[in-house]
Design an enzyme around this catalytic site. Structure first.
Site, PDB file in Angstrom:
ATOM      1  N   ARG A  87      17.669   7.302 -14.025  1.00 22.47           N
ATOM      2  CA  ARG A  87      18.427   8.469 -14.471  1.00 22.47           C
ATOM      3  C   ARG A  87      19.444   8.851 -13.399  1.00 22.47           C
ATOM      4  NH1 ARG A  87      16.732  14.832 -14.562  1.00 22.47           N
ATOM      5  NH2 ARG A  87      18.814  15.452 -15.181  1.00 22.47           N
ATOM      6  N   HIS A 131      25.532  17.573 -14.270  1.00 23.65           N
ATOM      7  CA  HIS A 131      24.459  18.030 -13.372  1.00 23.65           C
ATOM      8  C   HIS A 131      25.089  18.935 -12.301  1.00 23.65           C
ATOM      9  CE1 HIS A 131      20.224  16.861 -11.845  1.00 23.65           C
ATOM     10  NE2 HIS A 131      20.644  17.823 -11.047  1.00 23.65           N
ATOM     11  N   GLU A 191      19.044  21.226 -16.434  1.00 23.03           N
ATOM     12  CA  GLU A 191      18.528  22.514 -15.966  1.00 23.03           C
ATOM     13  C   GLU A 191      19.517  23.664 -16.117  1.00 23.03           C
ATOM     14  OE1 GLU A 191      17.055  22.017 -11.985  1.00 23.03           O
ATOM     15  OE2 GLU A 191      15.456  20.691 -12.632  1.00 23.03           O
ATOM     16  N   ASN A 215      11.721  18.832 -17.034  1.00 17.24           N
ATOM     17  CA  ASN A 215      11.644  18.773 -15.576  1.00 17.24           C
ATOM     18  C   ASN A 215      10.520  19.703 -15.151  1.00 17.24           C
ATOM     19  OD1 ASN A 215      13.966  17.295 -15.881  1.00 17.24           O
ATOM     20  ND2 ASN A 215      15.264  18.626 -14.635  1.00 17.24           N
ATOM     21  N   TYR A 259       7.800  20.846 -11.963  1.00 19.64           N
ATOM     22  CA  TYR A 259       7.432  20.722 -10.555  1.00 19.64           C
ATOM     23  C   TYR A 259       6.130  21.417 -10.210  1.00 19.64           C
ATOM     24  CZ  TYR A 259      11.885  18.530  -9.547  1.00 19.64           C
ATOM     25  OH  TYR A 259      12.923  17.654  -9.516  1.00 19.64           O
ATOM     26  N   GLU A 312      12.096  14.921 -14.628  1.00 18.59           N
ATOM     27  CA  GLU A 312      11.955  15.161 -13.191  1.00 18.59           C
ATOM     28  C   GLU A 312      10.530  15.594 -12.908  1.00 18.59           C
ATOM     29  OE1 GLU A 312      14.799  17.767 -11.206  1.00 18.59           O
ATOM     30  OE2 GLU A 312      16.460  16.858 -12.326  1.00 18.59           O
TER      31      GLU A 312
END
Ligand SMILES: *[C@@H]1O[C@H](CO)[C@@H](O)[C@H](O)[C@H]1NC(C)=O
Ligand SMILES: *[C@@H]1O[C@H](CO)[C@@H](O)[C@H](O)[C@H]1NC(C)=O
Ligand SMILES: *[C@@H]1O[C@H](CO)[C@@H](O)[C@H](O)[C@H]1NC(C)=O
Ligand SMILES: *[C@@H]1O[C@H](CO)[C@@H](O)[C@H](O)[C@H]1NC(C)=O
Ligand SMILES: *[C@@H]1O[C@H](CO)[C@@H](O)[C@H](O)[C@H]1NC(C)=O
Length: 499
Positions: free
Chosen positions: A96, A141, A186, A325, A327, A397
């Site tokens: 990606r 991005h 995002e 994504n 985390y 992500e």
């Protein structure tokens, strides 16, 4: 689902399959991710235009922890062959990366396409495909051309058309070879961060700017999606979505479930409900709460700019998969009487009257807000499956930062092992997760953390002009997972017996 069970040595543990026996399906795509401004460098190479990140960090180096910027970064603009080689070393199925809008369209508009910019991405795409690696391309991005920021950027409603014009150029050049697309990365960081203190354009307009941007990114995404649908889908059969940053939130106590649901909508629903829900538009409860806040504060317009019925239909259903994504996870509770709301990371606590915090029982990482709670990923995947009508999820992500530049990155190995375990368990639950791109291929310019926070499977020596890339232990571990399609948990992850 039977196909992921290894039938030999089948031991049933607690009525289910032990993790050692689970395998990722053969079609599961393992990958790694990066983004243009964070790796490319070449900020003024050839006829590239200036992005808002170029401009803001040149003018205000103090915004970044090490006063650095992405002028050179990993120099992937020149070292892309080495990047492809690393993808090959890892055995990736997918890579990606993002396209730099001002590199391809120096003016920001499609009046002029940079020949060098066009060729750079052609080389990267062709080089990956030669090695059997699927490109997953993020069209945007964070690096808006400065020319468009000067006209109001993501707060100007015209930006949806500017973006669609740019996306049309991107599709016309690369859609014959690229099958997986993300329009935007995002939007939460783009808008809430960009109209806060965390991302360009650093405008600190939390009451209006971030919500104008919020609506405009949804329209921009939808216009690009509809364009692909109309002009390219039948010919090339690719898939388009956008990737949303989604921390998982858990109530501090059962009575905090309602504010936790609102928090999830504040982070996630504002960027997903309009696209992925059956009804479309803003998440209703959150919309009411935010608009009531605006009224109380004396604003004459609702906080969330209303959609017309046509806009609701334009945006609704503009996805072919869900891109997540993920985390970390945080706890949420309502503020107690007389207590001020939390202030973590432009997080909406002030709007919702909440406190978000790291559960003290969850292991810490070197970043103060980042706790290890791998189960959160499986919980979130189940939530996504039951909340939206998504038939396919790709995790675009997932990763952990370290401050230590060394090559023996034990915590990262533990992170990938434990989070991938949860992906495997979610697949076993019946959730159709079909891919995973680890953040990140190599250490890079991590926005306001500069080169200090390191997320790389490969370490990069930023003191050398040639930006030497060296695999960390986590790279060996990840390549072994990819090769065997299994996680091979060990009692002691530091033994590194993955390869
Ligand atoms: C590009 O920027 C570098 C500094 O990062 C500078 O040394 C160089 O002269 C610039 N090149 C051009 C062509 O402007
Ligand atoms: C994480 O760090 C905090 C202090 O910042 C501490 O209170 C907590 O106990 C630590 N958690 C674990 C599991 O060690
Ligand atoms: C999962 O998604 C893939 C890709 O869209 C699709 O081919 C497959 O049929 C899906 N599997 C299930 C069980 O829905
Ligand atoms: C995922 O969602 C579908 C559709 O709502 C549902 O049929 C299925 O049971 C869900 N899977 C899990 C594991 O919850
Ligand atoms: C990069 O430069 C260093 C120092 O000059 C050298 O030791 C190293 O071999 C070079 N690496 C590559 C990949 O060329």
């Amino acid at each position: 689902m039977n196909y992921i069970r290894v039938v030999v040595f089948s031991i049933v543990i607690c009525g289910s399959w032990s993790i050692e026996q689970l395998k990722f399906p053969p079609s599961f795509m393992f990958g790694a991710a990066s983004a243009a401004y964070q790796v490319e460098g070449g900020w003024n190479a050839s006829d590239k235009g200036i992005s808002m990140w170029d401009k803001f960090l040149h003018d205000r180096p103090e915004l970044v922890a090490d006063r650095n910027n992405g002028d050179v970064a990993c120099d992937s603009y020149h070292l892309w062959r080495r990047d492809i080689q690393m993808c090959e070393e890892l055995g990736l199925n997918m890579y990606r990366f993002s396209i730099s809008w001002p590199r391809l369209l120096p003016s920001g508009y499609p009046n002029y396409i940079s020949e060098d910019g066009k060729n750079y991405y052609n080389n990267l795409i062709d080089g990956l495909l030669e090695k059997g690696i699927q490109p997953l391309v993020t069209i945007y991005h964070f690096d808006l051309p400065l020319s468009l920021q000067d006209l109001g950027g993501w707060a100007n409603p015209l930006v949806a058309d500017w973006f669609a014009d740019y996306a049309e150029v991107v599709f016309s050049l690369y859609a014959d070879r690229v099958k997986y697309w993300l329009t935007l990365n995002e939007p939460y960081i783009q808008c809430d961060g960009g109209y806060g203190t965390e991302a360009a354009p650093f405008l600190q307009d939390a009451m209006l700017g971030r919500y104008l941007c919020n609506k405009n990114v949804l329209l921009a995404h939808a216009k690009a999606y509809r364009l692909y649908e109309e002009l390219y889908r039948d010919k090339y059969h690719g898939k388009v979505s956008l990737s949303t940053l989604f921390f998982w939130f858990k109530p501090s106590a059962p009575e905090d479930q309602e504010v936790t649901d609102l928090t999830i909508d504040h982070w996630q629903g504002r960027y997903a409900h309009a696209i992925f829900s059956k009804e479309g538009g803003w998440p209703r409860k959150l919309q009411k709460l935010l608009n009531d806040n605006a009224k109380k504060e004396g604003y004459s317009h609702p906080r969330l700019p209303p959609f017309t019925p046509e806009e609701i239909e334009l945006v609704r259903g503009t996805f072919d998969f869900y891109a997540l994504n993920h985390y970390t996870t945080r706890r949420v509770r309502r503020v107690r009487l007389g207590e001020p709301p939390g202030k973590w990371f432009f997080d909406g606590s002030d709007e919702l009257n909440t406190i978000m915090f790291k559960d003290p029982t969850w292991p810490n990482t070197s970043i103060h807000w980042f706790a290890l709670y791998p189960q959160g990923l499986r919980e979130q995947l189940n939530w996504l499956n039951s909340t939206y009508d998504v038939k396919e999820i790709i995790i675009t992500e997932n990763g952990v930062p370290s401050l230590d530049p060394g090559l023996v990155d034990t915590q990262r190995i533990e992170y990938y092992r434990s989070y991938l375990e949860q992906v495997l368990l979610a697949i076993n639950d019946g959730i159709n997760v079909t891919g995973y791109t680890a953040w990140t291929l190599m250490d890079n310019f991590e926005w306001l953390s500069g080169y200090i926070a390191k997320f790389g499977l490969y370490a990069v020596d930023f003191s050398q002009p040639n930006r030497t890339r060296t695999p960390r232990e986590s790279a060996r571990c990840y390549s072994s997972v990819i090769r065997t399609r299994m996680i091979h948990p060990t009692q002691d992850s530091t033994k590194l017996n993955y390869v």
